[in-house]
Structure formats: C-alpha cells, structure tokens
Scaffold this motif. Structure first.
Motif, mmCIF file in Angstrom:
data_model
loop_
_atom_site.group_PDB
_atom_site.id
_atom_site.type_symbol
_atom_site.label_atom_id
_atom_site.label_comp_id
_atom_site.label_asym_id
_atom_site.label_seq_id
_atom_site.Cartn_x
_atom_site.Cartn_y
_atom_site.Cartn_z
ATOM 1 N N LYS A 167 0.828 -1.217 0.000
ATOM 2 C CA LYS A 167 0.000 0.000 0.000
ATOM 3 C C LYS A 167 0.860 1.263 0.000
ATOM 4 O O LYS A 167 1.786 1.370 0.796
ATOM 5 C CB LYS A 167 -0.894 -0.002 1.249
ATOM 6 C CG LYS A 167 -1.791 -1.230 1.316
ATOM 7 C CD LYS A 167 -2.582 -1.311 2.598
ATOM 8 C CE LYS A 167 -3.465 -2.541 2.601
ATOM 9 N NZ LYS A 167 -4.204 -2.705 3.856
ATOM 10 N N LEU A 207 -0.021 -1.711 10.005
ATOM 11 C CA LEU A 207 -0.689 -2.009 11.283
ATOM 12 C C LEU A 207 -0.731 -3.525 11.448
ATOM 13 O O LEU A 207 0.298 -4.158 11.474
ATOM 14 C CB LEU A 207 -2.058 -1.337 11.295
ATOM 15 C CG LEU A 207 -1.953 0.197 11.148
ATOM 16 C CD1 LEU A 207 -3.317 0.823 10.990
ATOM 17 C CD2 LEU A 207 -1.225 0.805 12.330
ATOM 18 N N ARG A 250 5.010 -8.871 5.201
ATOM 19 C CA ARG A 250 4.903 -7.452 4.821
ATOM 20 C C ARG A 250 6.274 -6.784 4.861
ATOM 21 O O ARG A 250 7.157 -7.176 5.631
ATOM 22 C CB ARG A 250 3.938 -6.710 5.761
ATOM 23 C CG ARG A 250 2.490 -7.188 5.729
ATOM 24 C CD ARG A 250 1.751 -6.815 4.456
ATOM 25 N NE ARG A 250 1.540 -5.390 4.265
ATOM 26 C CZ ARG A 250 0.464 -4.714 4.679
ATOM 27 N NH1 ARG A 250 -0.509 -5.347 5.302
ATOM 28 N NH2 ARG A 250 0.350 -3.423 4.444
ATOM 29 N N CYS A 461 -7.927 -3.652 10.556
ATOM 30 C CA CYS A 461 -8.548 -2.878 9.470
ATOM 31 C C CYS A 461 -9.170 -1.589 9.999
ATOM 32 O O CYS A 461 -9.307 -0.626 9.254
ATOM 33 C CB CYS A 461 -9.618 -3.694 8.768
ATOM 34 S SG CYS A 461 -9.009 -5.249 8.138
HETATM 35 C C1 HEM Z 1 -14.584 -7.751 5.593
HETATM 36 C C2 HEM Z 1 -13.569 -8.207 4.947
HETATM 37 C C3 HEM Z 1 -12.125 -7.908 5.260
HETATM 38 C C4 HEM Z 1 -11.140 -8.829 5.342
HETATM 39 C C5 HEM Z 1 -11.250 -10.321 5.150
HETATM 40 C C6 HEM Z 1 -9.931 -8.110 5.650
HETATM 41 C C7 HEM Z 1 -8.701 -8.722 5.826
HETATM 42 C C8 HEM Z 1 -7.586 -8.062 6.251
HETATM 43 C C9 HEM Z 1 -6.361 -8.690 6.665
HETATM 44 C C10 HEM Z 1 -6.108 -10.170 6.680
HETATM 45 C C11 HEM Z 1 -5.508 -7.698 7.020
HETATM 46 C C12 HEM Z 1 -4.078 -7.837 7.556
HETATM 47 C C13 HEM Z 1 -3.126 -7.856 6.493
HETATM 48 C C14 HEM Z 1 -1.683 -7.790 6.904
HETATM 49 O O1 HEM Z 1 -1.350 -7.214 7.946
HETATM 50 O O2 HEM Z 1 -0.873 -8.306 6.139
HETATM 51 C C15 HEM Z 1 -6.164 -6.457 6.812
HETATM 52 C C16 HEM Z 1 -5.620 -5.217 7.025
HETATM 53 C C17 HEM Z 1 -6.238 -4.026 6.712
HETATM 54 N N1 HEM Z 1 -7.510 -3.864 6.224
HETATM 55 FE FE1 HEM Z 1 -8.861 -5.334 5.982
HETATM 56 N N2 HEM Z 1 -10.212 -6.800 5.736
HETATM 57 C C18 HEM Z 1 -11.533 -6.616 5.504
HETATM 58 C C19 HEM Z 1 -12.234 -5.436 5.507
HETATM 59 C C20 HEM Z 1 -11.636 -4.206 5.604
HETATM 60 C C21 HEM Z 1 -12.349 -2.967 5.682
HETATM 61 C C22 HEM Z 1 -13.859 -2.792 5.651
HETATM 62 C C23 HEM Z 1 -11.423 -1.994 5.762
HETATM 63 C C24 HEM Z 1 -11.662 -0.514 5.920
HETATM 64 C C25 HEM Z 1 -12.542 -0.047 6.798
HETATM 65 C C26 HEM Z 1 -10.138 -2.615 5.703
HETATM 66 C C27 HEM Z 1 -8.932 -1.937 5.729
HETATM 67 C C28 HEM Z 1 -7.756 -2.528 6.076
HETATM 68 C C29 HEM Z 1 -6.603 -1.781 6.415
HETATM 69 C C30 HEM Z 1 -6.467 -0.257 6.333
HETATM 70 C C31 HEM Z 1 -5.664 -2.715 6.847
HETATM 71 C C32 HEM Z 1 -4.385 -2.397 7.454
HETATM 72 C C33 HEM Z 1 -3.384 -2.156 7.706
HETATM 73 C C34 HEM Z 1 -2.154 -2.571 6.936
HETATM 74 O O3 HEM Z 1 -2.231 -2.746 5.733
HETATM 75 O O4 HEM Z 1 -1.136 -2.680 7.600
HETATM 76 N N3 HEM Z 1 -10.298 -3.950 5.618
HETATM 77 N N4 HEM Z 1 -7.433 -6.693 6.332
#
Ligand code: HEM
Ligand code: SF4
Length: 551
Positions: A167, A207, A250, A461
């Motif tokens: 990202k 995060l 990551r 998230c």
């Molecule tokens: C509902 C289905 C969703 C699933 C299955 C999902 C899955 C994940 C997973 C597995 C991660 C961790 C990835 C990592 O650290 O490598 C993550 C991080 C993240 N997700 Fe989701 N997510 C979902 C919905 C959302 C929603 C609705 C948002 C926004 C409101 C979102 C925004 C993010 C963000 C900003 C990160 C974080 C931080 C980062 O990239 O370090 N996700 N998600």
C-alpha cells in the motif's frame, strides 16, 4: 477530475470479459473455489461470513457525480441498497451474488471504475489526501503522482505477485490526512532548495499483528526519479520479503529485520542500476497526466457573502459550519466534509438514496465532484460559501449533516463479526453504542478532537493502533474481550497507542470509554489541551488509575 484515456478504458473492459469467463467456469464447477480464489482476489472479491464481498477502488478518493450514481446503482441493483466506504478510499458491497458480479463490473466499467488490485498480493489502490488540489498551502496536487503510480503499477507483472499486499499513500500538505506513516511506502511532496518538486520517502509502516510507524528512507527523491526509486524498494522487497510466513511477509517486517540503514543501502544499490533507465519520467508525461485532471472554473467570490452572514444567526447551521466546513485555497469557496457517522449508524455506510442525492448536490454545488477520505467520510471539495446554507439544509434532510467530524462519535470501525470471517469480536455495535453515548453535541465539543478506532481482530482494518483511543476485539475463552489503548495517532506525528489495562467485556466497553473521557476532562491542563496531548504529557498511568480504580 481525471479522464481515463483509451488505453485505460480498453484495459478495464478487457478485464470485465476475462472475469466473466472465470465466473462462468466457477459456476459450472470447472473451477474449484480454491482455483477461483486467486482469480477473484485479482478483482476485489472476497468470500465472507455470509456472502461474497466486493471491493471497488476509488483512486485517490476522487469521484464524479456520475460515478457516485453508478455506485448507488450497484448497491440497489446487486446488493442490499447500501455500500460501505473503507479506510483506503475503496467502497465495499457485502451481499453481492457471484453470478451477477460480471454485470456489476461491466456497469462500473462504463463510468471508468474497476476493482483491479483491491485485494491480493499486489500494489493496492494508491491513496491520497481527500483535500488534494484544494487544500490551502499544499505543494501541488498529489493526485498527479498517485495517478502516475497507478498507471505504472496496474497489472505490472513484477508487482502482481509480491510476498504480500502493498500500500502506498501520498500527501502534499503539512497536515497528513492520508496517514502515510502507516503505509508500506509513504510519500510526502516537498521542494528542495532549488525549488524543484520531489518526495520525502518513508517505508515500512503498517498495522496488523505487528504494527510499525514508517521510517524516512530518503529525504529527497526528485519527481523525475520517483518511479525508479519506488521500483527499487519493491525489487528489494520482492527479493528478500518472507514468502514462507504470512505473518512476516509485509515489508515492515523486512525493514525491521534488516534495519533501516541496511535496507536503504540495498535500495540505493538497486536504484543506481535503474534510475537512469526508461523509468526516468519525462516532463511531458507528468504534463500529460496533469492535463487530464480538470479543475473547476472558479468564480471571483467574496470572502463573506450575505447568505453566510444571515445564516450565522441559526445555531444549528453554525454548529455544522464550524465542525464540517474547512478553508479552501480559493477565496469564496469551502471544503465540506460529509459525516457518514450518524448517531446509531454503522460508520462509513451510505444508502443508495443518499449516494444518488449526494451526486445531485455535488452537481449543484461542487462542480460534480465528491471525495472519499480515510476516516470513512465523504467531502464536497468546491462549495461556494454563498451556497453553504442551502447545502446544509439539503444534507440535513438526507441525514448527512451530523456535525461530528473529528469528534468522539466520528469513529473508524471495521466490519467485525457482523460480516468478516476473520473477526474475533463485533466492532459495529460498539461504534453504534458509543455514538449514542456521545450524541450530545455540546458534550462532544467540550471534549474536542478525539478519534476512536475499532478493529474486530488483530488485522487492524479499523486502525485501532493509531486511534487516540483504540479498541481491539479479541477472543478469550469463547467470549468477546476488548483491549483499550490510548495515545495513538495517524497524522504527521503518527504513534502507536498503549494499553491502559486488562481487556473488558462487550457490555463494559462504552462505560470504560466514558471513564477514559472523564479522566481526560479532569486531567487536562486547559480546555484547549487535546486528549492526545494530555496523554502525551502524562502517559498512560493517570488514566489507568482512574479508569480501573473501581473495576
Ligand atoms: C470484511 C472483509 C475484510 C477482510 C477479510 C480483511 C482482511 C484483512 C487482513 C487479513 C488484514 C491484515 C493484512 C496484513 O497485515 O498483512 C487487513 C488489514 C487491513 N484492512 Fe482489511 N479486511 C476486511 C475489511 C476491511 C475494511 C472494511 C477496511 C476498511 C474499513 C479494511 C482496511 C484494512 C486496512 C487499512 C488494513 C491495514 C493495515 C495494513 O495494511 O497494515 N479492511 N485486512
Ligand atoms: S480487523 Fe479483523 S475483523 Fe475487522 S475487518 Fe479486518 S480482518 Fe475483519
């Protein structure tokens, strides 16, 4: 607004027909769910608790009124009448049917919207400041550079099979509204002493299970070299990133394990090989992208029109104006933030009717343009000040004028256990309860700027690590338990929050948050001292003592 050229339109359309064929093969049983997974993940399709979830990209958070209307159409025609705006300038639909997905994608393609690279181990939507191009004091419009990166990385084979998702966020203002320090790569537009445009490059933020704040790897990379520099970082990541362990995959983990000095030496070596190559950007390329962004023909308007002076007598209007209206770089205009956090509602949701009505209002009052910000709110970026009272009345009728932007009920929350298959705990009901507890506008204003962020599991998230107050749902002996942190922030002074004590049960969370707020009101030195500054000055202990004294 940015206008796609023929190459982009062809690419998006080809993708739709390709996916139509893949879905057909899945539905006929020719492909198993496992075989289909890698294909659907290239197109923003997840399989959730109850249904497929479909994530659509909103590049750098800019939408035209036609595009917003089309999102409303998707919500109405293929989903349950609403969409959910996320923290990375995407919109999610939670109830999509697989058989109808290709049609939904085709409908979106007609207005230049797609879902490519909104999931999977590739370069995700390159995000930016939702006030890009209109924020006073901005160095230049950061979306030009987001678009450059979008073009370069879309379906680029080298970035399509990375060790893990990737990202990038870009800002051009001193105040960072794009949360660049919690991204894999954060780019901040700066000028060097010669007045040339370039970037401070940060790397390794993120995060999730192991949170890190990004570190500066280079203070100035000239604009013409930004593609080669970003590519050098990605090459080092591609070479050394851990593909054997999803929890260590990551780039933040690689940067941490190598150390920023060694990591930057590796990047520098790689960069020397490629910086003079075809990756060097000609001025004409930038100019071409710049010319495809259209800007409104602003009028010459007074700073304080009569309409605004008269409306100031209405306290409800004034409360909204002071909360949700920000200065624009052009005199006589304002940026209006539209809260998607009504009392008792799920944060970030908008109904099809609201989206349609907002598209109409954008046409009437904001040159047909809408923005999406990472706090899960929307914005109208070019509103003439004389139109503010009329706009407010229209928004109020739609339930879109809650004056709580940046206040305690402007909560960021993930879908949690209501939708997400990875969740340990509910997030949305906690947010809903908190908005009810703090519905009183005077109280919320007395408390001042305070961001609460909620995640339903360690994937973060909902950005709980960087909430001024963070709430993380975990599972303990089959029960939902919530850990509470304070002192996090996602802006230019980004920091991770600290735990204030043992986890608490679902029923107790809102009480504990009220106690934290009460402690703050008692501990702050003066009314202007923000929650986050009181925590910085005093640390966690005085809060912990007060909140846990009676527990
Ligand atoms: C509902 C289905 C969703 C699933 C299955 C999902 C899955 C994940 C997973 C597995 C991660 C961790 C990835 C990592 O650290 O490598 C993550 C991080 C993240 N997700 Fe989701 N997510 C979902 C919905 C959302 C929603 C609705 C948002 C926004 C409101 C979102 C925004 C993010 C963000 C900003 C990160 C974080 C931080 C980062 O990239 O370090 N996700 N998600
Ligand atoms: S934080 Fe966890 S529960 Fe919330 S959306 Fe992300 S993966 Fe699901």
């Amino acid at each position: 607004m940015y206008a796609y050229d023929e190459i982009d339109r062809t690419l998006v359309n080809e993708r739709v027909s390709e996916f139509r064929d893949q879905v057909k093969r899945r539905l006929s049983g020719e492909l198993t769910e496992d075989e289909f997974k890698i294909l659907r993940l290239q197109n923003g399709v997840y399989l959730q608790l109850h249904a497929y979830m479909f994530r659509v990209a909103i590049p750098y958070g800019t939408l035209s009124s036609d595009q917003l209307r089309r999102l409303a159409h998707i919500a109405r025609r293929y989903d349950r009448g609403y969409g959910h705006f996320t923290t990375r300038q995407n919109i999610q639909f939670n109830w999509i049917k697989l058989a109808e997905l290709p049609d939904a994608l085709a409908d979106l393609a007609e207005v230049g919207i797609h879902a490519m690279q909104t999931s999977g181990n590739n370069m995700r939507n390159v995000t930016s400041d939702q006030w890009a191009g209109v924020a006073p004091g901005e160095i230049e419009d950061p979306r030009i550079w987001s678009e450059l990166l979008r073009q370069h990385t879309t379906l680029h084979p080298e970035f399509s099979f990375l060790p893990r998702k990737f990202k990038i966020a870009i800002t051009a203002s001193d105040h960072d509204r794009a949360a660049i320090k919690i991204h894999d790569i954060g780019l901040r537009l700066v000028k060097n002493e010669k007045g040339e445009t370039g970037f401070e490059v940060l790397v390794g933020g993120g995060l999730g299970r192991t949170p890190f704040i990004a570190k500066t790897i280079k203070h100035f990379v000239h604009g013409r070299d930004i593609l080669s520099y970003v590519e050098a970082i990605l090459r080092v990541y591609n070479q050394y990133g851990r593909r054997d362990n999803i929890y260590k995959a990551r780039i933040k983990i690689l940067v941490h394990e190598l150390g920023i000095e060694k990591f930057s030496r590796e990047v520098e070596d790689e960069w020397q090989h490629i910086r003079g190559s075809s990756l060097q950007i000609d001025d004409e390329v930038i100019e071409d992208i710049r010319s495809r962004f259209s800007y409104p023909a602003y009028e010459k308007l007074p700073h304080m029109p009569d309409e605004l002076r008269q409306a100031a007598a209405d306290p409800a209007f004034e409360a909204w104006r002071k909360n949700s209206v920000a200065s624009h770089k052009v005199q006589g205009y304002s940026i209006v933030t539209i809260s998607l956090k009504p009392v008792g509602g799920p944060p970030g949701d908008a109904t099809a009717e609201q989206m349609d009505a907002l598209a109409d209002l954008a046409e009437k009052y904001s040159f047909g343009e809408i923005r999406v910000g990472h706090e899960q709110n929307l914005a109208l970026p070019h509103v003439a000040k004389r139109d503010l009272p009329a706009l407010w009345r229209a928004l109020d009728k739609l339930g879109l004028a809650t004056p709580n932007v940046n206040l305690i009920s402007d909560i960021i929350a993930c879908p949690g256990l209501d939708y997400c298959s990875l969740a340990n705990a509910r997030s949305i009901p906690i947010a809903q309860e908190l908005t009810r507890r703090f519905a009183n506008h005077e109280l919320a204003n007395l408390i001042g700027r305070l961001h609460i962020n909620i995640s339903g599991c360690i994937n973060a998230c909902g950005h709980h690590h960087v909430g001024h107050i963070g709430i993380l749902g975990v599972e303990k002996n089959g029960e939902e338990v919530y850990q509470i942190t304070i002192g996090g922030r996602a802006d230019e002074n980004a920091a991770l929050g600290n735990l204030i004590g043992p986890g608490v049960k679902f029923e107790e969370v809102a009480d504990v948050i009220e106690d934290v707020v009460e402690a703050y009101l008692a501990l702050r030195e003066r009314p202007e001292e923000l929650f986050i500054d009181t925590v910085k000055r005093l640390g966690v202990e005085p809060f912990k003592e007060r909140v846990y004294a009676t527990r």
